[in-house]
Design a protein around this motif. Structure first.
Motif, PDB file in Angstrom:
ATOM      1  N   GLU A 126       0.838  -1.194   0.000  1.00  9.55           N
ATOM      2  CA  GLU A 126       0.000   0.000   0.000  1.00  9.55           C
ATOM      3  C   GLU A 126       0.875   1.247   0.000  1.00  9.55           C
ATOM      4  O   GLU A 126       1.838   1.337   0.766  1.00  9.55           O
ATOM      5  CB  GLU A 126      -0.922   0.010   1.216  1.00  9.55           C
ATOM      6  CG  GLU A 126      -2.051  -0.996   1.144  1.00  9.55           C
ATOM      7  CD  GLU A 126      -3.120  -0.729   2.187  1.00  9.55           C
ATOM      8  OE1 GLU A 126      -2.878   0.112   3.082  1.00  9.55           O
ATOM      9  OE2 GLU A 126      -4.194  -1.355   2.104  1.00  9.55           O
ATOM     10  N   SER A 128       0.875   5.762  -0.419  1.00  9.61           N
ATOM     11  CA  SER A 128       0.137   7.023  -0.513  1.00  9.61           C
ATOM     12  C   SER A 128       0.242   7.518  -1.959  1.00  9.61           C
ATOM     13  O   SER A 128       1.070   7.039  -2.741  1.00  9.61           O
ATOM     14  CB  SER A 128       0.736   8.061   0.434  1.00  9.61           C
ATOM     15  OG  SER A 128       2.051   8.427   0.015  1.00  9.61           O
ATOM     16  N   THR A 225      -2.377   1.793  -8.820  1.00 10.97           N
ATOM     17  CA  THR A 225      -3.014   0.558  -8.380  1.00 10.97           C
ATOM     18  C   THR A 225      -3.112  -0.429  -9.542  1.00 10.97           C
ATOM     19  O   THR A 225      -3.550  -0.066 -10.636  1.00 10.97           O
ATOM     20  CB  THR A 225      -4.425   0.855  -7.832  1.00 10.97           C
ATOM     21  OG1 THR A 225      -4.312   1.679  -6.668  1.00 10.97           O
ATOM     22  CG2 THR A 225      -5.159  -0.417  -7.476  1.00 10.97           C
ATOM     23  N   ARG A 252      -1.007  -1.026  -4.486  1.00  9.67           N
ATOM     24  CA  ARG A 252      -2.347  -0.509  -4.224  1.00  9.67           C
ATOM     25  C   ARG A 252      -2.191   0.877  -3.608  1.00  9.67           C
ATOM     26  O   ARG A 252      -1.569   1.031  -2.553  1.00  9.67           O
ATOM     27  CB  ARG A 252      -3.118  -1.432  -3.299  1.00  9.67           C
ATOM     28  CG  ARG A 252      -4.577  -0.987  -3.125  1.00  9.67           C
ATOM     29  CD  ARG A 252      -5.403  -2.028  -2.417  1.00  9.67           C
ATOM     30  NE  ARG A 252      -4.985  -2.232  -1.050  1.00  9.67           N
ATOM     31  CZ  ARG A 252      -5.457  -3.191  -0.266  1.00  9.67           C
ATOM     32  NH1 ARG A 252      -6.313  -4.056  -0.748  1.00  9.67           N
ATOM     33  NH2 ARG A 252      -5.048  -3.298   0.973  1.00  9.67           N
ATOM     34  N   ARG A 254      -3.587   4.191  -1.777  1.00  5.05           N
ATOM     35  CA  ARG A 254      -4.672   4.595  -0.880  1.00  5.05           C
ATOM     36  C   ARG A 254      -5.383   5.847  -1.400  1.00  5.05           C
ATOM     37  O   ARG A 254      -4.810   6.634  -2.162  1.00  5.05           O
ATOM     38  CB  ARG A 254      -4.114   4.882   0.528  1.00  5.05           C
ATOM     39  CG  ARG A 254      -3.557   3.654   1.225  1.00  5.05           C
ATOM     40  CD  ARG A 254      -3.245   3.968   2.684  1.00  5.05           C
ATOM     41  NE  ARG A 254      -2.173   4.958   2.803  1.00  5.05           N
ATOM     42  CZ  ARG A 254      -0.887   4.653   2.903  1.00  5.05           C
ATOM     43  NH1 ARG A 254      -0.501   3.385   2.881  1.00  5.05           N
ATOM     44  NH2 ARG A 254       0.025   5.601   3.027  1.00  5.05           N
ATOM     45  N   GLU A 255      -6.622   6.034  -0.961  1.00 10.54           N
ATOM     46  CA  GLU A 255      -7.372   7.232  -1.344  1.00 10.54           C
ATOM     47  C   GLU A 255      -6.714   8.469  -0.734  1.00 10.54           C
ATOM     48  O   GLU A 255      -6.217   8.431   0.389  1.00 10.54           O
ATOM     49  CB  GLU A 255      -8.822   7.125  -0.880  1.00 10.54           C
ATOM     50  CG  GLU A 255      -9.634   6.081  -1.630  1.00 10.54           C
ATOM     51  CD  GLU A 255     -11.098   6.134  -1.254  1.00 10.54           C
ATOM     52  OE1 GLU A 255     -11.469   7.035  -0.464  1.00 10.54           O
ATOM     53  OE2 GLU A 255     -11.868   5.286  -1.741  1.00 10.54           O
TER      54      GLU A 255
END
Length: 380
Positions: A126, A128, A225, A252, A254-255
């Motif tokens: 994950e 940012s 992503t 992936r 993150r929002e």
């Protein structure tokens, strides 16, 4: 104990696409991975079950065999292709007819296949939005099988091996089924043709041990992503000193609290006051590289989209950065003072009358005309 249907394990239908299988496996791996469930034997078993199901269904040949024969396709130790008890039907029929004619003409196909490379492993990283856009170096920990150091992967405490007494070093055993003479990997030595005389105490003769490996992963700028980073040779160690598999790091992102990414472009909302929208103004908007000035012309309506060139993302596949799209949102003022309320009331009084409404609020006038026509049609 009978095995569950592989499609049921992953929660997909038998018509699932490769992408469906991949997504299902990722969900399963994220849920049951040992790192997320330390000390949970049930979760570890479920993780292994998901991995086994995906390894079979993600391979077209193995999936075809499974669809035709179910788990029976991989029983009887007929393994030759990297999955749980995997058997290549071409090899089986080749062995049948090869051995028939081998027995007739004095030949045979009993050569050992040798140890296979280690399994590939996956990891979800994950990031940012800033890390994905500008690149980053991350340290990760991977549970995997590594080569046993005391025996250097041989599985032997003294480095000595012996010829397998079952297959006599051939790596395969032959058996008769009716008129057919068939052969398969030796169940005693696993097809290697050799066995360990004195197993290593550290790995118990397996040549590999379970460890958590720490790696530094360099993530290139512009990933998104769904992107995958391959680290060659960082997967599971191969049996008996065979080459290791690879590590695949799936990205992936993150929002973000401000921006939404769409390919190479970024989108954000910019709140402005009603006076700024009516009179026009220059506002400062954020980008990933600092603030820029955005000219808002007079009479701008809420929802108007403005483009700021080259302030988007330069992905790993593009030569130039995308754009930043700013959608202005006109805010209704709150917590008004008495003076502000009086001024607004005076301002509102200037809109009284049909002519003023049509002149200053064209969208509102069009809407009211539509409502009037609607009611007239309903009455008639």
């Amino acid at each position: 104990m009978s095995k569950r249907d592989y499609y049921e394990v992953l929660g997909v239908t038998r018509t699932a696409t490769d992408e469906d299988l991949k997504k299902a496996y990722r969900r399963c791996a994220m849920k049951f991975h040992p790192d997320r469930n330390p000390g949970d034997a049930a979760a570890e078993a479920a993780f292994k079950e998901c991995k086994e199901a995906y390894e079979v269904l993600s391979d077209p040949n193995r999936r075809r065999m499974y669809d035709q024969h179910g788990h029976a396709a991989f029983e009887h130790g007929m393994g030759g292709g990297g999955g749980p008890g995997y058997a290549d039907m071409g090899d089986i029929f080749g062995d049948i007819f090869g051995n028939i004619f081998g027995n007739i003409f004095g030949g045979g196909a009993g050569a050992s296949r040798g140890p296979r490379r280690g399994a590939d492993i996956g990891y979800v990283m994950e990031l940012s939005l800033e890390e994905a856009v500008f690149g980053v170096e991350k340290q990760i920990e991977i549970p995997t099988l590594e080569e046993c150091e005391p025996c250097t992967g041989s599985g032997s405490s003294d480095g000595k091996v012996e010829t397998c007494p079952t297959c006599h070093g051939r790596g395969q055993v032959r058996f008769q089924r009716g008129i057919f003479s068939m052969q398969q990997a030796c169940p005693h030595c696993g097809g290697r043709g050799q066995i360990v005389a004195k197993p290593c105490a550290e790995c118990r003769g397996q040549g590999r041990v379970e460890r958590t490996k720490t790696l530094q992963v360099k993530v290139p700028a512009g990933v998104d992503t769904g992107d995958r980073i391959r680290l060659a040779g960082e997967g599971e160690a191969g049996p008996s000193g065979a080459s290791p598999g690879d590590l695949y790091v799936d990205v992936r992102v993150r929002e973000h609290e401000i921006f939404q990414r769409d390919g190479d472009d970024l989108h954000c909302e910019v709140p402005i006051r009603i006076t700024q929208a009516a009179l026009g103004d220059t506002v400062r908007v954020p980008t990933l590289n600092g603030e820029v000035e955005l000219r808002v012309p007079a009479e701008t309506q809420s929802g108007k989209l403005f483009r700021v060139r080259d302030k988007g993302v330069k992905s790993v596949r593009s030569r130039a950065p995308g754009d930043l799209y700013c959608r202005v949102v006109v805010e209704t003022p709150v917590n008004l003072t008495t003076e502000q309320r009086e001024l607004l009331e005076q301002f509102e009084a200037t809109f009284v009358g049909d002519t003023a409404a049509r002149r200053h609020s064209p969208r509102s006038s069009t809407f009211l005309d539509g409502v009037k026509g609607f009611w007239e049609r309903m009455k008639s």
